[in-house]
Design a protein around this motif. Sequence first.
Motif: not given
Length: 253
Positions: A67-68, A108-109, A167-171, A180-183
């Motif tokens: 997935a990553g 997704y890139c 996805s949330e912190s990189t893509a 973007n902040a991620s939990l």
Amino acid sequence: METIIRLNCALDLERKAVGVKFLHTEEEYQLAAAKTITEPINYCVMVRLATQGRATKAIGNNLACLAGARALGLKEIDAYHRSGQNGKKLGLYNDMPTAKRTRDGMSYCDHQAFGIMVKPLEDYDSEPDVVIIVSTPYNIMRIVQGYSYYNGMQSNFKMTGNQAVCSESTAYPYLSNDINASLLCIGTRHQAGWSDHELAVGFPIGLFTKIVDGIMNTVNIMENNQKKEVIEKKLLANGIGELKIKYDFNYYR
């Protein structure tokens, strides 16, 4: 380098800020100054290693979490995953419409990169693409406040509690050219071993200097006297004395 020093003076970071760089060709990959991953590893574990001072690089086949690899554009996305069926099958979502809508909204890139390098931000000679910081909610708050100083409200935060680092912190920061902040997510908390109190924030490198400048410009209004004293001592110890600390002056007066 001075911007990183200023960041570390303003915030009490237990982990190093991380730089992520997409490597688009085999030649670029070979020249990248980092240790090649030889055993399957999760991308988020590479990020955790970088927060501890270790530099690594990998191609899609090196990543244990597919997935990553898909989110980073290192592996192609097949129709099964694009449709949301995988999320529904895993029990992440109640029904297919929810799974499909969520999948369509995730970042997704769309490039086909050869590999990726992840190492401490301070170790880069040239600019990375994305900065990731994993820290306490307080420090993430201060980073968002630093962003808001110049940019105002970021009204498009994306978070599902899934695919947090890839996805949330990189893509998403890479594709949107925004913060973007991620939990974080349960996968990365188990695999990378983040503490329960840690969160993540990612942003493109082009925002880094202004975010740190924004953090510095809001020290007086946001921090209490105890924190201001620590920040002032750290700045002076590093030969940075341009910030005029105002004690007994803050947001609540």
